[in-house]
Design a protein around this motif. Structure first.
Motif, PDB file in Angstrom:
ATOM      1  N   THR A 128       2.427  12.493 -15.291  1.00 33.58           N
ATOM      2  CA  THR A 128       1.291  12.982 -16.087  1.00 33.58           C
ATOM      3  C   THR A 128       1.417  14.485 -16.322  1.00 33.58           C
TER       4      THR A 128
ATOM      5  N   LEU B 117       2.232   1.637  -3.422  1.00 40.71           N
ATOM      6  CA  LEU B 117       1.194   2.141  -4.326  1.00 40.71           C
ATOM      7  C   LEU B 117       1.061   3.656  -4.224  1.00 40.71           C
ATOM      8  N   ARG B 118       1.147   4.166  -2.980  1.00 39.23           N
ATOM      9  CA  ARG B 118       1.061   5.623  -2.812  1.00 39.23           C
ATOM     10  C   ARG B 118       2.228   6.312  -3.512  1.00 39.23           C
ATOM     11  N   ARG B 119       3.407   5.720  -3.421  1.00 39.80           N
ATOM     12  CA  ARG B 119       4.572   6.280  -4.108  1.00 39.80           C
ATOM     13  C   ARG B 119       4.391   6.243  -5.620  1.00 39.80           C
ATOM     14  N   LEU B 120       3.858   5.131  -6.121  1.00 39.85           N
ATOM     15  CA  LEU B 120       3.653   5.008  -7.565  1.00 39.85           C
ATOM     16  C   LEU B 120       2.589   5.999  -8.041  1.00 39.85           C
ATOM     17  N   ALA B 121       1.555   6.206  -7.227  1.00 36.35           N
ATOM     18  CA  ALA B 121       0.512   7.175  -7.590  1.00 36.35           C
ATOM     19  C   ALA B 121       1.103   8.579  -7.693  1.00 36.35           C
ATOM     20  N   ALA B 122       1.983   8.932  -6.746  1.00 39.40           N
ATOM     21  CA  ALA B 122       2.627  10.248  -6.794  1.00 39.40           C
ATOM     22  C   ALA B 122       3.517  10.362  -8.031  1.00 39.40           C
ATOM     23  N   TYR B 123       4.212   9.279  -8.364  1.00 40.31           N
ATOM     24  CA  TYR B 123       5.069   9.266  -9.557  1.00 40.31           C
ATOM     25  C   TYR B 123       4.237   9.440 -10.820  1.00 40.31           C
ATOM     26  N   LEU B 124       3.133   8.708 -10.908  1.00 39.97           N
ATOM     27  CA  LEU B 124       2.274   8.802 -12.088  1.00 39.97           C
ATOM     28  C   LEU B 124       1.681  10.203 -12.230  1.00 39.97           C
ATOM     29  N   GLU B 125       1.327  10.793 -11.105  1.00 38.55           N
ATOM     30  CA  GLU B 125       0.766  12.154 -11.148  1.00 38.55           C
ATOM     31  C   GLU B 125       1.813  13.146 -11.643  1.00 38.55           C
TER      32      GLU B 125
ATOM     33  N   ASN C 297      11.589  12.521 -10.966  1.00 43.28           N
ATOM     34  CA  ASN C 297      10.396  11.731 -10.657  1.00 43.28           C
ATOM     35  C   ASN C 297      10.752  10.265 -10.420  1.00 43.28           C
TER      36      ASN C 297
ATOM     37  N   THR D 136       0.841  -1.205   0.000  1.00 40.15           N
ATOM     38  CA  THR D 136       0.000   0.000   0.000  1.00 40.15           C
ATOM     39  C   THR D 136       0.873   1.250   0.000  1.00 40.15           C
TER      40      THR D 136
END
Length: 537
Positions: free
Chosen positions: A52, A41-49, A105, A38
């Motif tokens: 993007t 996942l938060r780290r990956l979400a920040a990376y994807l944002e 990033n 989890t």
């Protein structure tokens, strides 16, 4: 030691145990691994944002320049356009191409990974989890093709109903199946490697040409391992066919080309190999002589349906002539007379069960088994356990009083062991064994209180499927009943071990199994469980 120091020590021990690659041996540590993912996942979400936003800005720059090229900007007659063209080529493109934003990033993502890396499972955990799937496949006669689809379906040829229907399907990818097959392959277990690699090859063929970032294997890898598995199993013809398919995708591979020549030569020298019947057998387990009986009990719950036809087996409220139980007698379900096995329903409350699990959780360590004069880890026992003294919490004192009242035995140390709390892992099990020592060299005798006379095993949780306690020679399997206590005598009245108490913890197919064991020894029970008039009793 202060409470804060105890908590810190517990957390330190937890980190140490995870670093030793034993995540798979306890569902508690599996849930901790879920919490770790989890965080990733938060780290990956920040990376994807962040990526993007970066790509959106690149798209803006691209559209701006593209619009200029499609309009009047293509002639560069306007001095303003000429200036911006030169500026872009001298400065803007340099900043775009050499921007550090992408690497920053990526570095942030890597830093986040490094922060949780100490909590990540090791390769030993992956091997253990893969072996657990193979164990469930075997014990419950499950279809590999079904497992790959997320379905717990019986293999063809069995007449048993599906043992478990999950509310949500979790299918396996081609790479997931490949790694299970590779674990079996690395153990020279071609019985399992062929089944799992066949499924991997089938799934890789469907998605050939696509690539998933997270995948470790490929169609070529799966074909390579599967071909050699078939060769080792004696099916040279199929090994040749798979190797030729490999060369279709990678014609320059010299090693596979040599394998093709070798297989062709073998078939020319021994044409019968082309038609050889392949009789794959499961790997032999020398320490488990009762495997078939054990697995049948795990699959069918033994002879339980017929026990209701025996009048002597009944349910009753019992006080055991104990004042402690007069106002609240225990609910006994008599399961077997020889050996004597009884199930006491609602022996602990939900609150007590949760309290005991919480007390044990920080101290869980890999369960061991007695081997000659030592204790060691074993593949045939997959769980973690902790020992709780009665000084830890009043709930343990209360439970000990209840056990003493139920059994009529002396359970004060050293006449009984501390409460052992066990949490089973992925496919967690304990193959057929005796609780009592079968050799005077056993570590059990170090307590100097004799052998284990009786066992009280308390189910602290329920499970979705599997996890039964199977008594092999008694042809009895007791499913997990939350908060119930299972009791049996390990020794005859004359002190000899009761061979009919050979029992096993069936693999947990789905769920989180917790049990608490209380082992009561011979000494101190001389006037509580007397010898009978028959010396053979």
């Amino acid at each position: 030691m202060r409470l804060a120091e105890v908590a810190a020590l517990g957390l330190w021990l937890g980190c140490l145990r995870r670093a030793q690659g034993e995540t798979f041996t306890s569902m508690l540590t599996v849930r901790q691994a879920l919490a770790t993912e989890t965080r990733l996942l938060r780290r990956l979400a920040a990376y994807l944002e962040a990526e993007t936003r970066r790509l959106k800005d690149l798209r803006r720059f691209y559209n701006k320049v593209q619009d200029l090229h499609q309009g009047d900007g293509g002639s560069a007659a306007n001095p303003l356009l000429a200036y911006t063209l030169i500026k872009r080529l001298q400065s803007d493109w340099l900043n775009v191409v050499h921007s550090l934003e992408a690497s920053e990033n990526t570095q942030a993502l890597k830093d986040g990974y490094a922060q949780v890396e100490k909590d990540l499972p090791e390769f030993e955990d992956l091997e253990g989890a893969a072996r657990a799937l193979m164990r469930l496949q075997d014990v419950y006669a499950l279809s590999v093709k079904g497992l790959a689809k997320g379905v717990f379906r019986r293999a063809s040829g069995t007449h048993l109903p599906d043992i478990y229907s999950p509310g949500q399907l979790f299918p396996l990818s081609a790479d997931d199946c490949f790694l299970v097959g590779k674990v079996a392959y690395d153990m020279a277990d071609y019985y399992h490697s062929i089944a799992w690699l066949e499924e991997a090859v089938s799934l890789f063929r469907v998605s050939y040409g696509e690539w998933n970032t997270e995948d470790e294997g490929s169609l070529e890898d799966a074909l390579d391992h599967l071909a050699f598995s078939y060769f080792k199993a004696g099916n040279v013809s199929h090994a040749l066919s798979l190797s030729r398919e490999f060369l279709h995708y990678d014609p320059s591979n010299k090693r596979i080309a040599r394998n093709v020549l070798k297989y062709e030569k073998l078939l020319v020298e021994s044409p019968e190999r082309a038609k050889a019947e392949m009789g794959l057998q499961r790997p032999n387990v020398t320490h488990l002589q009762t495997r078939d009986l054990y697995e049948e009990l795990c699959q069918t719950l033994g002879s339980q349906p017929t026990r209701y036809q025996i009048a002597a087996l009944h349910c009753s409220y019992e006080t055991n002539d104990s004042p402690y139980l007069i106002l609240q007698p225990v609910k006994r379900e008599l399961l077997r007379l020889q050996p004597y096995v009884a199930l006491y329903h609602d022996f602990v409350s939900d609150l007590e069960a949760e309290k005991i699990k919480g007390l044990a959780a920080p101290w869980l360590q890999r369960s061991v088994v007695a081997s000659e004069e030592t204790q060691q880890k074993a593949e045939y026992r997959i769980s973690k356990s902790a020992w709780l003294k009665d000084t830890v919490d009043p709930v343990i004192v209360s439970l000990d009083q209840r056990i003493a009242a139920l059994t009529g035995l002396n359970i004060r140390p050293p006449y009984a062991e501390y409460l052992q709390v066990v949490n089973y892992g992925i496919g967690g099990h304990y193959e057929p064994h005796f609780d009592h020592a079968t050799s005077r060299k056993s570590p059990l005798y170090r307590m100097k209180s004799g052998n284990r006379l009786a066992t009280v095993m308390i189910y602290l949780s329920s499970v979705d499927a599997g996890g039964s306690t199977a008594f092999i020679y008694a042809n009895l399997s007791v499913p997990v009943v939350k908060n119930a206590a299972l009791f049996w005598w390990n020794l005859h009245r004359n002190g000899a071990g009761n061979g009919d108490t050979l029992h096993a913890g069936c693999p947990v197919l789905a769920g989180d199994k917790w049990v608490a064991n209380k082992w009561i020894h011979e000494h101190g029970q001389e006037f509580r469980r007397r010898c009978g008039p028959d010396p053979d009793d």
